[in-house]
Design a protein around this motif. Sequence first.
Motif, PDB file in Angstrom:
ATOM      1  N   PRO A  84       0.783  -1.239   0.000  1.00 24.84           N
ATOM      2  CA  PRO A  84       0.000   0.000   0.000  1.00 24.84           C
ATOM      3  C   PRO A  84       0.811   1.284   0.000  1.00 24.84           C
ATOM      4  O   PRO A  84       0.240   2.360   0.107  1.00 24.84           O
ATOM      5  CB  PRO A  84      -0.818  -0.121   1.298  1.00 24.84           C
ATOM      6  N   THR A  85       2.107   1.194  -0.107  1.00 23.97           N
ATOM      7  CA  THR A  85       2.939   2.398  -0.179  1.00 23.97           C
ATOM      8  C   THR A  85       3.417   2.615  -1.603  1.00 23.97           C
ATOM      9  O   THR A  85       3.620   1.658  -2.350  1.00 23.97           O
ATOM     10  CB  THR A  85       4.153   2.277   0.752  1.00 23.97           C
ATOM     11  N   GLU A  86       3.614   3.871  -1.995  1.00 18.14           N
ATOM     12  CA  GLU A  86       3.975   4.191  -3.366  1.00 18.14           C
ATOM     13  C   GLU A  86       5.454   4.520  -3.458  1.00 18.14           C
ATOM     14  O   GLU A  86       6.049   5.089  -2.538  1.00 18.14           O
ATOM     15  CB  GLU A  86       3.130   5.366  -3.862  1.00 18.14           C
ATOM     16  N   SER A  87       6.092   4.125  -4.570  1.00 21.62           N
ATOM     17  CA  SER A  87       7.489   4.432  -4.857  1.00 21.62           C
ATOM     18  C   SER A  87       7.609   4.782  -6.327  1.00 21.62           C
ATOM     19  O   SER A  87       6.686   4.559  -7.125  1.00 21.62           O
ATOM     20  CB  SER A  87       8.396   3.236  -4.518  1.00 21.62           C
ATOM     21  N   GLU A  88       8.764   5.293  -6.711  1.00 19.11           N
ATOM     22  CA  GLU A  88       8.983   5.718  -8.084  1.00 19.11           C
ATOM     23  C   GLU A  88       9.700   4.634  -8.886  1.00 19.11           C
ATOM     24  O   GLU A  88      10.366   3.751  -8.338  1.00 19.11           O
ATOM     25  CB  GLU A  88       9.816   7.002  -8.114  1.00 19.11           C
ATOM     26  N   GLY A  89       9.591   4.738 -10.213  1.00 19.03           N
ATOM     27  CA  GLY A  89      10.343   3.882 -11.126  1.00 19.03           C
ATOM     28  C   GLY A  89      10.087   2.406 -10.895  1.00 19.03           C
ATOM     29  O   GLY A  89       8.961   1.984 -10.606  1.00 19.03           O
ATOM     30  N   TRP A  90      11.159   1.623 -11.000  1.00 23.47           N
ATOM     31  CA  TRP A  90      11.032   0.174 -10.851  1.00 23.47           C
ATOM     32  C   TRP A  90      10.647  -0.241  -9.433  1.00 23.47           C
ATOM     33  O   TRP A  90      10.251  -1.379  -9.202  1.00 23.47           O
ATOM     34  CB  TRP A  90      12.338  -0.512 -11.250  1.00 23.47           C
ATOM     35  N   GLN A  91      10.750   0.674  -8.481  1.00 21.06           N
ATOM     36  CA  GLN A  91      10.360   0.353  -7.109  1.00 21.06           C
ATOM     37  C   GLN A  91       8.851   0.498  -6.887  1.00 21.06           C
ATOM     38  O   GLN A  91       8.346   0.155  -5.822  1.00 21.06           O
ATOM     39  CB  GLN A  91      11.095   1.282  -6.132  1.00 21.06           C
ATOM     40  N   SER A  92       8.138   0.995  -7.885  1.00 23.24           N
ATOM     41  CA  SER A  92       6.688   1.117  -7.744  1.00 23.24           C
ATOM     42  C   SER A  92       6.063  -0.251  -7.490  1.00 23.24           C
ATOM     43  O   SER A  92       6.408  -1.238  -8.166  1.00 23.24           O
ATOM     44  CB  SER A  92       6.076   1.732  -9.010  1.00 23.24           C
ATOM     45  N   PRO A  93       5.129  -0.362  -6.540  1.00 24.12           N
ATOM     46  CA  PRO A  93       4.489  -1.647  -6.258  1.00 24.12           C
ATOM     47  C   PRO A  93       3.336  -1.961  -7.205  1.00 24.12           C
ATOM     48  O   PRO A  93       2.683  -2.997  -7.050  1.00 24.12           O
ATOM     49  CB  PRO A  93       3.967  -1.458  -4.834  1.00 24.12           C
ATOM     50  N   GLN A  94       3.078  -1.089  -8.182  1.00 26.85           N
ATOM     51  CA  GLN A  94       1.943  -1.298  -9.076  1.00 26.85           C
ATOM     52  C   GLN A  94       2.329  -2.231 -10.225  1.00 26.85           C
ATOM     53  O   GLN A  94       3.356  -2.043 -10.872  1.00 26.85           O
ATOM     54  CB  GLN A  94       1.446   0.034  -9.642  1.00 26.85           C
ATOM     55  N   ILE A  95       1.470  -3.223 -10.462  1.00 21.60           N
ATOM     56  CA  ILE A  95       1.615  -4.098 -11.621  1.00 21.60           C
ATOM     57  C   ILE A  95       0.402  -3.892 -12.516  1.00 21.60           C
ATOM     58  O   ILE A  95      -0.730  -3.841 -12.041  1.00 21.60           O
ATOM     59  CB  ILE A  95       1.723  -5.574 -11.196  1.00 21.60           C
ATOM     60  N   TRP A  96       0.655  -3.748 -13.813  1.00 23.75           N
ATOM     61  CA  TRP A  96      -0.406  -3.513 -14.778  1.00 23.75           C
ATOM     62  C   TRP A  96      -0.518  -4.720 -15.708  1.00 23.75           C
ATOM     63  O   TRP A  96       0.496  -5.293 -16.116  1.00 23.75           O
ATOM     64  CB  TRP A  96      -0.118  -2.260 -15.597  1.00 23.75           C
ATOM     65  N   MET A  97      -1.738  -5.081 -16.034  1.00 24.43           N
ATOM     66  CA  MET A  97      -1.997  -6.217 -16.922  1.00 24.43           C
ATOM     67  C   MET A  97      -3.106  -5.821 -17.887  1.00 24.43           C
ATOM     68  O   MET A  97      -4.174  -5.351 -17.468  1.00 24.43           O
ATOM     69  CB  MET A  97      -2.402  -7.445 -16.103  1.00 24.43           C
ATOM     70  N   GLY A  98      -2.870  -5.992 -19.176  1.00 23.59           N
ATOM     71  CA  GLY A  98      -3.859  -5.657 -20.191  1.00 23.59           C
ATOM     72  C   GLY A  98      -4.348  -6.897 -20.908  1.00 23.59           C
ATOM     73  O   GLY A  98      -3.562  -7.804 -21.216  1.00 23.59           O
ATOM     74  N   HIS A  99      -5.648  -6.966 -21.165  1.00 25.96           N
ATOM     75  CA  HIS A  99      -6.251  -8.041 -21.942  1.00 25.96           C
ATOM     76  C   HIS A  99      -7.050  -7.437 -23.090  1.00 25.96           C
ATOM     77  O   HIS A  99      -7.755  -6.428 -22.898  1.00 25.96           O
ATOM     78  CB  HIS A  99      -7.197  -8.886 -21.081  1.00 25.96           C
ATOM     79  N   ALA A 100      -6.948  -8.034 -24.255  1.00 28.67           N
ATOM     80  CA  ALA A 100      -7.732  -7.617 -25.412  1.00 28.67           C
ATOM     81  C   ALA A 100      -8.216  -8.859 -26.139  1.00 28.67           C
ATOM     82  O   ALA A 100      -7.537  -9.898 -26.153  1.00 28.67           O
ATOM     83  CB  ALA A 100      -6.892  -6.753 -26.353  1.00 28.67           C
ATOM     84  N   ALA A 101      -9.404  -8.766 -26.746  1.00 30.04           N
ATOM     85  CA  ALA A 101      -9.959  -9.923 -27.435  1.00 30.04           C
ATOM     86  C   ALA A 101     -10.940  -9.474 -28.503  1.00 30.04           C
ATOM     87  O   ALA A 101     -11.568  -8.416 -28.399  1.00 30.04           O
ATOM     88  CB  ALA A 101     -10.660 -10.855 -26.448  1.00 30.04           C
ATOM     89  N   VAL A 102     -11.075 -10.300 -29.532  1.00 29.74           N
ATOM     90  CA  VAL A 102     -12.133 -10.205 -30.526  1.00 29.74           C
ATOM     91  C   VAL A 102     -12.760 -11.587 -30.649  1.00 29.74           C
ATOM     92  O   VAL A 102     -12.052 -12.595 -30.779  1.00 29.74           O
ATOM     93  CB  VAL A 102     -11.613  -9.737 -31.901  1.00 29.74           C
ATOM     94  N   THR A 103     -14.088 -11.630 -30.589  1.00 29.05           N
ATOM     95  CA  THR A 103     -14.818 -12.891 -30.692  1.00 29.05           C
ATOM     96  C   THR A 103     -15.723 -12.852 -31.911  1.00 29.05           C
ATOM     97  O   THR A 103     -16.444 -11.870 -32.131  1.00 29.05           O
ATOM     98  CB  THR A 103     -15.683 -13.119 -29.431  1.00 29.05           C
ATOM     99  N   THR A 104     -15.677 -13.933 -32.704  1.00 29.44           N
ATOM    100  CA  THR A 104     -16.594 -14.105 -33.830  1.00 29.44           C
ATOM    101  C   THR A 104     -17.487 -15.307 -33.529  1.00 29.44           C
ATOM    102  O   THR A 104     -17.387 -15.923 -32.467  1.00 29.44           O
ATOM    103  CB  THR A 104     -15.824 -14.336 -35.139  1.00 29.44           C
ATOM    104  N   SER A 105     -18.320 -15.673 -34.486  1.00 29.96           N
ATOM    105  CA  SER A 105     -19.230 -16.804 -34.263  1.00 29.96           C
ATOM    106  C   SER A 105     -18.503 -18.130 -34.174  1.00 29.96           C
ATOM    107  O   SER A 105     -19.066 -19.110 -33.677  1.00 29.96           O
ATOM    108  CB  SER A 105     -20.284 -16.865 -35.376  1.00 29.96           C
ATOM    109  N   ASP A 106     -17.246 -18.187 -34.629  1.00 29.95           N
ATOM    110  CA  ASP A 106     -16.534 -19.467 -34.583  1.00 29.95           C
ATOM    111  C   ASP A 106     -15.087 -19.370 -34.107  1.00 29.95           C
ATOM    112  O   ASP A 106     -14.381 -20.377 -34.049  1.00 29.95           O
ATOM    113  CB  ASP A 106     -16.557 -20.156 -35.955  1.00 29.95           C
ATOM    114  N   THR A 107     -14.623 -18.158 -33.729  1.00 32.56           N
ATOM    115  CA  THR A 107     -13.217 -17.989 -33.338  1.00 32.56           C
ATOM    116  C   THR A 107     -13.124 -16.970 -32.210  1.00 32.56           C
ATOM    117  O   THR A 107     -13.931 -16.043 -32.134  1.00 32.56           O
ATOM    118  CB  THR A 107     -12.373 -17.500 -34.532  1.00 32.56           C
TER     119      THR A 107
END
Length: 344
Positions: A84-107
């Motif tokens: 719960p504490t904040e730091s700068e640069g690589w010491q930041s405790p925040q991790i980010w994760m991105g998800h993206a998707a496209v769905t069709t009728s068969d894929t």
Amino acid sequence: MNVRAFFLFLMFPIASWAQGYAGLGGNAEGFARPESGYQFQFPKDHGPHPSYRIEWWYLTANLKDAEGNDYGVQWTLFRSALKPTESEGWQSPQIWMGHAAVTTSDTHYFAERLSRGGIGQAGVTAQPFEAWIDEWHMRGGDLTQLSLSASGSDFGYDLGLQAQGPLVFHGDRGYSVKSADGQASYYYSQPFYTVEGILHLPNQDIEVTGQGWLDREWSSQPLAEDQSGWDWFSLSFDNGDKLMAFRLRGERGDFTAATWIEADGQTTSLPDGSVLLTPLETNHVAQRDIPTRWQISLPEKGIDVVASALTPKAWMGTRFEYWEGPVTISGSHLGRGYLEMTGY
């Protein structure tokens, strides 16, 4: 798994994964907790809340091409704090994760991105609004008008979104209870987007139009320890009304909640037990049985519908696996929507 992804993977609190889906029922000591009576402030609350352990910006869209073929799109950015504490640069405790998707009728196409916070590779700013990870972005002056883009090895999209209605607050004015023990999150949505743009699929670009729904949620412990996952629906009916409903599955029984959204944006919050979510049919997906056809009953609003997956193949084989895909709605009301299922 590439080297960067491997080291980010090791940074997650692995010991807590057993405590609910993706560790969301784990110990949140030191982090802020949602409390009833919170006064939302915009545009500030469109941005990140690093004193809370987890947060997401989650957009889904039901789209059609000129021939009437159905598609689904997902764009999500997750923020997870290691402490719960904040730091700068690589010491930041925040991790980010991105998800993206496209769905069709068969894929079903999907991709995932990971980043450590503090180095500019991923993040969110509130004003002007922008959420990004690598070259994926969701941006606009505010949430009224957005541009959206993402790509994977075999798909991509570039979309424009325009809000046609107000923000919607779930639960008690945005305080959304998730269990009988009182776990909760802050939760609001923009479910009134019109969408147009281009899907980039193998060997073709496809012009599409449709509807979009953005969810904003943050908490530090949204699940009870015994809750293994959830089934979440966002449904848009042809008459303009909408329904958000979820079921959290736990060893002590299920916990449900819903928000009825009128076409003009007026809402009714519906407590545990108001909505009935009943699996009707399963498919064997990713070595497990996944319910891909559901009956949804909300007697208070005359709703008795069946939500059927556009394709059972919409499995997100990401770091934390789940099912996410578009559904069609039949029965007392017609329409389209999205279904997310975790913990199977």
